[in-house]
Enzyme design. Structure first.
Site, short mmCIF file in Angstrom:
data_model
loop_
_atom_site.label_atom_id
_atom_site.label_comp_id
_atom_site.label_asym_id
_atom_site.label_seq_id
_atom_site.Cartn_x
_atom_site.Cartn_y
_atom_site.Cartn_z
N GLY A 13 0.78 -1.24 0.00
CA GLY A 13 0.00 0.00 0.00
C GLY A 13 0.81 1.28 0.00
N ASN A 108 -6.65 2.32 -12.66
CA ASN A 108 -5.57 1.43 -12.22
C ASN A 108 -4.22 2.08 -12.50
OD1 ASN A 108 -4.34 -1.06 -11.36
ND2 ASN A 108 -3.98 -1.57 -13.52
N HIS A 110 -0.22 0.90 -13.32
CA HIS A 110 0.54 -0.29 -13.76
C HIS A 110 2.00 0.12 -13.93
CE1 HIS A 110 1.20 -4.18 -15.57
NE2 HIS A 110 1.93 -3.57 -16.48
N SER A 137 2.04 3.72 -15.80
CA SER A 137 0.88 4.19 -16.56
C SER A 137 -0.34 4.15 -15.66
CB SER A 137 0.60 3.27 -17.75
OG SER A 137 1.72 3.14 -18.57
N ASP A 146 -5.02 -4.75 -18.17
CA ASP A 146 -4.00 -3.70 -18.34
C ASP A 146 -4.12 -3.02 -19.70
OD1 ASP A 146 -2.92 -4.23 -15.82
OD2 ASP A 146 -1.54 -5.72 -16.61
C1 GRF Z 1 2.59 -0.86 -7.86
O1 GRF Z 1 3.82 -1.05 -8.48
C2 GRF Z 1 1.50 -0.72 -8.88
O2 GRF Z 1 1.94 -0.16 -10.08
C3 GRF Z 1 1.07 -2.14 -9.10
O3 GRF Z 1 1.19 -2.75 -7.85
C4 GRF Z 1 2.15 -2.08 -7.06
C5 GRF Z 1 1.51 -1.71 -5.76
O4 GRF Z 1 2.44 -1.29 -4.80
N1 GRF Z 1 -0.24 -2.18 -9.69
P1 GRF Z 1 1.93 -0.71 -3.41
O5 GRF Z 1 1.10 -1.81 -2.73
O6 GRF Z 1 1.14 0.51 -3.67
O7 GRF Z 1 3.19 -0.45 -2.64
#
Ligand code: GRF
Length: 218
Positions: A13, A108, A110, A137, A146
């Site tokens: 998170g 989202n 990514h 992105s 995605d």
């Molecule tokens: C991030 O790298 C995001 O791009 C991907 O999952 C990861 C989440 O990391 N979808 P966090 O839990 O916010 O540290």
């Protein structure tokens, strides 16, 4: 009325933390109405609780199939009146029912320059492919994994001595700057998904979305 966000997580998170920090420092004018995790041990739940944000755990293993799990989530999210549903490291594939229910309200992040490197292990794959740049992105979510319309991207040069770990760290710094900013566009009513594409301030963005230059350390 303050824009209501629901944030879906499965892990540590850090993006959720960036969102909470941006709300705290006034750069994001929104309210996190709920942090929902499919895992009770997600570190992000502690971050939410520390910030006084409501949390819910809906464990996908308690449901017979994906639609049943997704309908349980819809019930919880709609009860909180979420204006935008924010995926921040949520590691479950969503059913078409869920995606359609939140059409134009589901976003989202990514860790790659989509459409490159959909799916997992994006940093290692960018290195293996010999890419010269990498990044993250943010996109509206559609039924294509995605693959939804891009809102914004942050780009970074790949350095000769980069490893998946060093790259991941720099990409995360980008994510933490970019996600709160995009959510502020949304909170201010500036960002919409239209039939022509993603509109920011009434103008349709190019297919790659708004390009964002982060101030990050190398
Ligand atoms: C991030 O790298 C995001 O791009 C991907 O999952 C990861 C989440 O990391 N979808 P966090 O839990 O916010 O540290």
């Amino acid at each position: 009325m303050t824009h209501r966000l629901a944030v879906l997580i499965s892990g540590s998170g850090t993006n959720l933390q960036a969102i909470l920090d941006a709300i705290d420092n006034g750069s994001l004018d929104a309210h996190v109405a709920l942090v929902l995790s499919n895992r009770a041990d997600a570190g992000g739940l502690q971050r939410a609780r520390r910030a006084g944000v409501d949390t819910a755990v809906i464990d996908h293993r308690d449901y017979s199939d994906r639609p049943a799990f997704d309908h349980a989530m819809i019930g919880e999210l709609d009860a909180r009146g979420a204006d935008t549903v924010v995926l921040a490291g949520f590691m479950r594939i969503l059913s078409s029912d869920f995606v359609r229910h939140y059409d134009g309200r589901l976003i989202n992040i990514h860790p790659s320059l989509l459409p490159l490197h959909r799916g997992l292990h994006t940093h290692a794959r960018a290195l293996e492919a010999g890419d010269r740049e990498h990044g993250c992105s943010i996109h509206f979510v559609t039924e294509e994994l995605d693959g939804g319309p891009l809102i914004a991207q942050a780009r970074l040069p790949i350095l000769t001595n980069d490893t998946p770990e060093t790259l991941s760290k720099r990409v995360q710094e980008c994510e933490h700057g970019l996600y709160p900013e995009v959510l502020q566009w949304r909170a201010a009513g500036r960002l919409r998904l239209t039939t022509q594409g993603v509109a920011l301030d009434g103008e349709i963005l190019p297919p790659q979305g708004r390009q964002w230059a982060p101030a990050v350390s190398h």
